[in-house]
Design an enzyme around this catalytic site. Structure first.
Site, short mmCIF file in Angstrom:
data_model
loop_
_atom_site.label_atom_id
_atom_site.label_comp_id
_atom_site.label_asym_id
_atom_site.label_seq_id
_atom_site.Cartn_x
_atom_site.Cartn_y
_atom_site.Cartn_z
N CYS A 42 -1.69 -2.56 2.53
CA CYS A 42 -2.64 -1.95 1.59
C CYS A 42 -1.86 -1.04 0.63
CB CYS A 42 -3.66 -1.13 2.38
SG CYS A 42 -4.79 -0.12 1.41
N HIS A 63 -2.40 0.08 8.53
CA HIS A 63 -3.70 0.61 8.98
C HIS A 63 -4.85 -0.37 8.76
CE1 HIS A 63 -3.38 1.51 4.70
NE2 HIS A 63 -4.68 1.30 4.69
N GLU A 64 -4.54 -1.64 8.40
CA GLU A 64 -5.62 -2.62 8.22
C GLU A 64 -5.47 -3.64 9.33
OE1 GLU A 64 -6.59 -2.87 3.49
OE2 GLU A 64 -5.38 -4.47 4.32
N CYS A 93 -16.87 12.21 15.20
CA CYS A 93 -16.75 13.05 16.39
C CYS A 93 -18.09 13.31 17.06
CB CYS A 93 -16.09 14.38 16.02
SG CYS A 93 -17.17 15.47 15.03
N CYS A 96 -19.30 17.60 14.54
CA CYS A 96 -19.00 18.45 13.37
C CYS A 96 -20.29 18.65 12.55
CB CYS A 96 -17.92 17.80 12.50
SG CYS A 96 -18.50 16.39 11.53
N CYS A 99 -21.63 15.26 11.14
CA CYS A 99 -22.23 14.38 12.16
C CYS A 99 -23.57 14.96 12.59
CB CYS A 99 -21.30 14.25 13.36
SG CYS A 99 -19.87 13.18 13.06
N CYS A 107 -17.83 12.42 8.50
CA CYS A 107 -17.31 13.22 9.63
C CYS A 107 -16.05 13.99 9.21
CB CYS A 107 -16.97 12.32 10.81
SG CYS A 107 -16.23 13.22 12.19
N ARG A 111 -11.82 11.28 15.01
CA ARG A 111 -10.92 11.31 16.16
C ARG A 111 -9.73 10.36 16.02
NH1 ARG A 111 -14.46 9.54 20.55
NH2 ARG A 111 -15.87 8.90 18.90
N CYS A 162 -9.88 -1.85 6.44
CA CYS A 162 -9.66 -0.89 5.35
C CYS A 162 -10.15 -1.44 4.03
CB CYS A 162 -8.21 -0.43 5.25
SG CYS A 162 -7.97 0.73 3.89
N1 LIG Z 1 -11.18 5.32 -1.08
C1 LIG Z 1 -10.78 4.58 -0.05
O1 LIG Z 1 -11.32 4.69 1.03
C2 LIG Z 1 -9.67 3.58 -0.25
C3 LIG Z 1 -9.37 2.64 0.75
C4 LIG Z 1 -8.35 1.70 0.50
C5 LIG Z 1 -7.63 1.75 -0.67
N2 LIG Z 1 -7.95 2.70 -1.59
C6 LIG Z 1 -7.25 2.79 -2.90
O2 LIG Z 1 -7.82 1.84 -3.78
C7 LIG Z 1 -6.86 1.56 -4.81
C8 LIG Z 1 -6.72 0.05 -4.95
O3 LIG Z 1 -6.13 -0.46 -3.77
P1 LIG Z 1 -5.69 -2.01 -3.69
O4 LIG Z 1 -5.12 -2.20 -2.33
O5 LIG Z 1 -6.79 -2.86 -4.19
O6 LIG Z 1 -4.48 -1.99 -4.75
P2 LIG Z 1 -3.92 -3.19 -5.64
O7 LIG Z 1 -2.58 -2.75 -6.11
O8 LIG Z 1 -4.06 -4.48 -4.88
O9 LIG Z 1 -4.94 -3.27 -6.88
C9 LIG Z 1 -4.93 -2.39 -7.97
C10 LIG Z 1 -5.34 -3.22 -9.20
O10 LIG Z 1 -5.52 -2.34 -10.31
C11 LIG Z 1 -5.05 -3.02 -11.46
N3 LIG Z 1 -4.81 -2.02 -12.52
C12 LIG Z 1 -3.79 -1.15 -12.63
N4 LIG Z 1 -3.93 -0.40 -13.76
C13 LIG Z 1 -5.08 -0.83 -14.36
C14 LIG Z 1 -5.76 -0.45 -15.55
N5 LIG Z 1 -5.30 0.51 -16.36
N6 LIG Z 1 -6.91 -1.10 -15.85
C15 LIG Z 1 -7.40 -2.08 -15.05
N7 LIG Z 1 -6.77 -2.48 -13.89
C16 LIG Z 1 -5.63 -1.85 -13.57
C17 LIG Z 1 -3.82 -3.75 -10.98
O11 LIG Z 1 -3.47 -4.81 -11.85
C18 LIG Z 1 -4.29 -4.25 -9.61
O12 LIG Z 1 -4.90 -5.53 -9.70
C19 LIG Z 1 -5.58 2.26 -4.41
O13 LIG Z 1 -5.51 3.50 -5.10
C20 LIG Z 1 -5.78 2.50 -2.91
O14 LIG Z 1 -5.03 3.57 -2.43
C21 LIG Z 1 -8.94 3.60 -1.41
ZN LIG Z 2 -5.97 0.73 3.19
ZN LIG Z 3 -17.98 14.55 12.96
#
Ligand SMILES: NC(=O)c1ccc[n+]([C@@H]2O[C@H](COP(=O)([O-])OP(=O)(O)OC[C@H]3O[C@@H](n4cnc5c(N)ncnc54)[C@H](O)[C@@H]3O)[C@@H](O)[C@H]2O)c1
Ligand SMILES: [Zn+2]
Ligand SMILES: [Zn+2]
Length: 361
Positions: A42, A63-64, A93, A96, A99, A107, A111, A162
């Site tokens: 990821c 983590h996935e 948990c 908290c 929760c 949360c 945990r 994830c």
């Molecule tokens: N909030 C959460 O719970 C959570 C969970 C997992 C991942 N994430 C985050 O989500 C984001 C995406 O993760 P991913 O694994 O899909 O990454 P990824 O690298 O597979 O995808 C990112 C995409 O964004 C595109 N991109 C970059 N700049 C751009 C722009 N200016 N305009 C349009 N598109 C653009 C890229 O070409 C790519 O396709 C990351 O920041 C990651 O850390 C958040």
């Molecule tokens: Zn992730």
């Molecule tokens: Zn909690």
């Protein structure tokens, strides 16, 4: 007794990750030892390696993940050895303030295993998102192990842990996309395309995928985008307005983690619409918005942590929808790789060649 296995460790900021021997303890009370079967690469793992999350090096990445329960500690009742599970980075948990208010997806005291996994010399490792699954075995809190149907392939099940959940949940839970809504998704990587799949599942009428890479946009169409915009050649805000009768979308989802796309999402949204930030920004990023626009446009500006999911409710549901043929998750797996190939997988991700590389064991 500790088990010696190989794990993918980021030892220092920006340096390449290395496969090194690590020690994984047997589960103590409330813990579960998982034999990892698959673990996706990821973008958040890359953020860890870049020091963009925090400085608690060395990190045990990954983590996935899905796997089978190898053994459990005292008091564990939710899983038993042999169960097929997805590992969650949220294990509410139950006690908290969030929760107790009935919103366990926020949360504040989720945990994790209490015993550390370590390098061979005893140095404690920081497991990415409290998991650390680029390793044959990993130790988690039993609440992080969510039992799902063993009929799902380990690769797909791992991704639900994830990126797929974060994207689908950003659309369905945080954005509350409903029947007939218009949705724009900025960034069509693994997370953004999952948001597109989630918007389709929720009944959205217009789904617009925005990216800089035509390959990503082609995949976005397969996941359910009705329109795509390449932002290198077209102004996405103007184009989204055109596609929505001059109004903008009901829900704009940012899945990049950049001020540029956040601002585009903000302006591409209809009055009273919702902006959902699911991309993870780095600490130096800032946005500047006219306060009058924030006020005048109404609606809500939200962040989505892990798609506001409740793993015990959502993971089995997504796996069942997948097994029923109602949610195509196989397409998220671009390739399967070995545990020694994670560094190269980061480069493929940076070059935009994959949605997800998945380590299989
Ligand atoms: N909030 C959460 O719970 C959570 C969970 C997992 C991942 N994430 C985050 O989500 C984001 C995406 O993760 P991913 O694994 O899909 O990454 P990824 O690298 O597979 O995808 C990112 C995409 O964004 C595109 N991109 C970059 N700049 C751009 C722009 N200016 N305009 C349009 N598109 C653009 C890229 O070409 C790519 O396709 C990351 O920041 C990651 O850390 C958040
Ligand atoms: Zn992730
Ligand atoms: Zn909690």
């Amino acid at each position: 007794m500790a088990h010696e296995v190989n794990g993918v460790v980021a030892a220092a900021k920006g340096g390449p990750v290395k496969l090194v021997p690590i020690l994984v303890p047997d589960p103590g009370p409330g813990e579960a030892l998982i034999r990892v079967k698959a673990c996706g690469v990821c973008h958040t793992d890359l953020h860890y390696r870049e020091g963009a999350i925090n400085d608690d090096f060395p990190f045990l990445l990954g983590h996935e993940a899905s796997g089978t329960v190898e053994s459990v500690g005292n008091g564990v009742t939710n899983v038993a050895p042999g169960d097929f599970v997805i590992i969650a980075w949220r294990a509410p948990c139950g006690t908290c303030r969030s929760c107790l208010r009935g919103t366990p997806w926020y949360c504040f005291s989720s945990r994790n295993a209490s015993q550390p996994m370590t390098l061979a010399d005893g140095t404690p490792l920081s497991p990415a998102l409290g998991i650390g699954a680029f390793a044959e075995l990993t130790l988690v809190d039993a609440g992080q192990a969510i039992k799902v149907s063993p009929d799902a392939s380990p690769e797909v099940a791992g991704l639900v842990g994830c990126g797929i959940m974060a994207g689908i949940g950003a659309a369905m839970h945080t954005g509350n996309v409903g029947r007939g809504d218009s949705v724009a998704v900025f960034g069509c990587g693994g997370v953004g395309n999952a948001a597109i799949a989630g918007a389709r599942l929720a009944g959205a009428h217009t789904i617009i995928g925005v990216d800089l890479d035509d390959r990503k946009l082609a995949w976005a169409k397969e996941f359910g985008a009705t329109h795509t915009i390449n932002a290198t050649s077209t102004d996405p805000v103007e184009e989204i307005r055109k596609l929505t009768g001059g109004n903008g979308v009901n829900v704009a989802i940012e899945a990049v983690g950049s001020p540029i796309t956040y601002e585009q999402a903000f302006y591409a949204r209809d009055h009273a619409g919702t902006v959902v930030l699911v991309g993870v920004p780095s600490p130096d990023m800032k946005i500047e918005l006219p306060l009058l626009e924030v006020f005048g446009r109404g609606g809500s500006l939200k962040s989505s942590w892990y798609g506001d999911c409740l793993p015990s409710r959502d993971f089995p549901m997504l796996i069942d929808l997948y097994l029923q043929g109602r949610l195509d998750l196989d397409r998220f797996v671009s390739e399967t790789i070995g545990i020694g190939d994670v560094e190269e997988a980061f480069h493929k991700m940076e070059r935009g060649e994959v949605l997800r590389s998945v380590v299989v064991f």
